[in-house]
Design an enzyme around this catalytic site. Structure first.
Site, PDB file in Angstrom:
ATOM      1  N   ASP A  33       0.852  -1.193   0.000  1.00 14.33           N
ATOM      2  CA  ASP A  33       0.000   0.000   0.000  1.00 14.33           C
ATOM      3  C   ASP A  33       0.891   1.247   0.000  1.00 14.33           C
ATOM      4  O   ASP A  33       1.890   1.315   0.715  1.00 14.33           O
ATOM      5  CB  ASP A  33      -0.910  -0.006   1.237  1.00 14.33           C
ATOM      6  N   ASN A  94     -12.796  -3.479   2.476  1.00 14.45           N
ATOM      7  CA  ASN A  94     -13.844  -2.469   2.587  1.00 14.45           C
ATOM      8  C   ASN A  94     -14.776  -2.613   1.393  1.00 14.45           C
ATOM      9  O   ASN A  94     -14.317  -2.772   0.260  1.00 14.45           O
ATOM     10  CB  ASN A  94     -13.227  -1.066   2.602  1.00 14.45           C
ATOM     11  N   GLU A 102     -12.451   3.109  -1.123  1.00 13.87           N
ATOM     12  CA  GLU A 102     -12.064   4.252  -1.961  1.00 13.87           C
ATOM     13  C   GLU A 102     -11.747   3.830  -3.387  1.00 13.87           C
ATOM     14  O   GLU A 102     -12.067   4.550  -4.324  1.00 13.87           O
ATOM     15  CB  GLU A 102     -10.842   4.959  -1.344  1.00 13.87           C
ATOM     16  N   VAL A 103     -11.082   2.697  -3.523  1.00 15.00           N
ATOM     17  CA  VAL A 103     -10.709   2.240  -4.869  1.00 15.00           C
ATOM     18  C   VAL A 103     -11.691   1.143  -5.297  1.00 15.00           C
ATOM     19  O   VAL A 103     -11.789   0.106  -4.634  1.00 15.00           O
ATOM     20  CB  VAL A 103      -9.257   1.705  -4.891  1.00 15.00           C
ATOM     21  N   HIS A 107     -10.075  -5.371  -3.183  1.00 14.15           N
ATOM     22  CA  HIS A 107      -8.746  -5.568  -2.605  1.00 14.15           C
ATOM     23  C   HIS A 107      -8.884  -5.960  -1.149  1.00 14.15           C
ATOM     24  O   HIS A 107      -9.756  -5.476  -0.443  1.00 14.15           O
ATOM     25  CB  HIS A 107      -7.880  -4.305  -2.726  1.00 14.15           C
ATOM     26  N   HIS A 109      -6.816  -5.750   2.308  1.00 15.51           N
ATOM     27  CA  HIS A 109      -5.683  -5.165   3.010  1.00 15.51           C
ATOM     28  C   HIS A 109      -5.077  -6.260   3.882  1.00 15.51           C
ATOM     29  O   HIS A 109      -5.804  -7.074   4.455  1.00 15.51           O
ATOM     30  CB  HIS A 109      -6.143  -4.034   3.937  1.00 15.51           C
TER      31      HIS A 109
HETATM   32  P1  AMP Z   1      -9.852   1.339   0.383  1.00  8.49           P
HETATM   33  O1  AMP Z   1     -10.159   2.537   1.221  1.00  8.49           O
HETATM   34  O2  AMP Z   1     -10.150   0.052   1.090  1.00  8.49           O
HETATM   35  O3  AMP Z   1     -10.461   1.425  -0.988  1.00  8.49           O
HETATM   36  O4  AMP Z   1      -8.271   1.323   0.228  1.00  8.49           O
HETATM   37  C1  AMP Z   1      -7.593   1.825  -0.883  1.00  8.49           C
HETATM   38  C2  AMP Z   1      -6.123   1.734  -0.552  1.00  8.49           C
HETATM   39  O5  AMP Z   1      -5.390   1.879  -1.751  1.00  8.49           O
HETATM   40  C3  AMP Z   1      -5.625   2.800   0.414  1.00  8.49           C
HETATM   41  O6  AMP Z   1      -5.059   2.174   1.557  1.00  8.49           O
HETATM   42  C4  AMP Z   1      -4.579   3.563  -0.407  1.00  8.49           C
HETATM   43  O7  AMP Z   1      -3.478   3.975   0.361  1.00  8.49           O
HETATM   44  C5  AMP Z   1      -4.183   2.529  -1.436  1.00  8.49           C
HETATM   45  N1  AMP Z   1      -3.645   3.058  -2.682  1.00  8.49           N
HETATM   46  C6  AMP Z   1      -4.138   4.065  -3.457  1.00  8.49           C
HETATM   47  N2  AMP Z   1      -3.379   4.247  -4.550  1.00  8.49           N
HETATM   48  C7  AMP Z   1      -2.382   3.324  -4.481  1.00  8.49           C
HETATM   49  C8  AMP Z   1      -1.255   3.002  -5.311  1.00  8.49           C
HETATM   50  N3  AMP Z   1      -1.011   3.675  -6.442  1.00  8.49           N
HETATM   51  N4  AMP Z   1      -0.435   1.998  -4.917  1.00  8.49           N
HETATM   52  C9  AMP Z   1      -0.670   1.313  -3.778  1.00  8.49           C
HETATM   53  N5  AMP Z   1      -1.705   1.569  -2.943  1.00  8.49           N
HETATM   54  C10 AMP Z   1      -2.546   2.558  -3.299  1.00  8.49           C
END
Ligand code: AMP
Length: 121
Positions: A33, A94, A102-103, A107, A109
């Site tokens: 991350d 999440n 967020e993404v 995924h 964690h």
């Molecule tokens: P979520 O809130 O569960 O969607 O987590 C998204 C995660 O993606 C966060 O912990 C971010 O820090 C991580 N993240 C966003 N962009 C990148 C990236 N380019 N490389 C690695 N991790 C990322």
């Protein structure tokens, strides 16, 4: 909601954005991350286009599902934080708005390398 091909993990999977790779196989990619919340903070993602866990479980093949779940343990082993190689870890996914996702690419964690703390803050 349709899968967004421009999300950041889709770009990583296409090689358009770099990542610090930990593990890869036919169905799974794992990388660190970019904004670690614990001493060790990895992400484990399917290579297929799945928005979240519910989307994955309704559309993915059994091979993809097994590979992703097993991938989490493989990554934990590789990082030395599995029960057999270390002191344990936490994995979480999440999902959508209330989950704080967020993404929009599924995924997991993986947190470890120290006591992870309270389950929910
Ligand atoms: P979520 O809130 O569960 O969607 O987590 C998204 C995660 O993606 C966060 O912990 C971010 O820090 C991580 N993240 C966003 N962009 C990148 C990236 N380019 N490389 C690695 N991790 C990322």
């Amino acid at each position: 909601m349709n899968y967004d091909d421009n999300n950041i993990f889709a770009k990583i999977l296409r090689g358009e954005i770099p990542c610090k790779k930990i593990y890869e196989d036919e169905f799974v990619l794992s990388f660190y991350d970019v904004n670690p919340q614990k001493k060790i903070h990895a992400l484990v993602i399917p290579k297929g286009k799945y928005i979240d866990l519910d989307d994955f479980n309704s559309k993915a093949t059994e091979r993809e599902i097994v590979a992703l779940i097993k991938g989490i343990s493989k990554v934990a082993d590789k990082l030395g934080i599995s029960k057999s190689k270390g002191k344990g870890y936490r994995t979480l996914a999440n999902i959508s708005e209330h989950g704080g996702q967020e993404v929009p690419h599924l995924h997991f964690h993986v947190f470890g390398g120290e006591k992870v703390g309270r389950m929910v803050e």
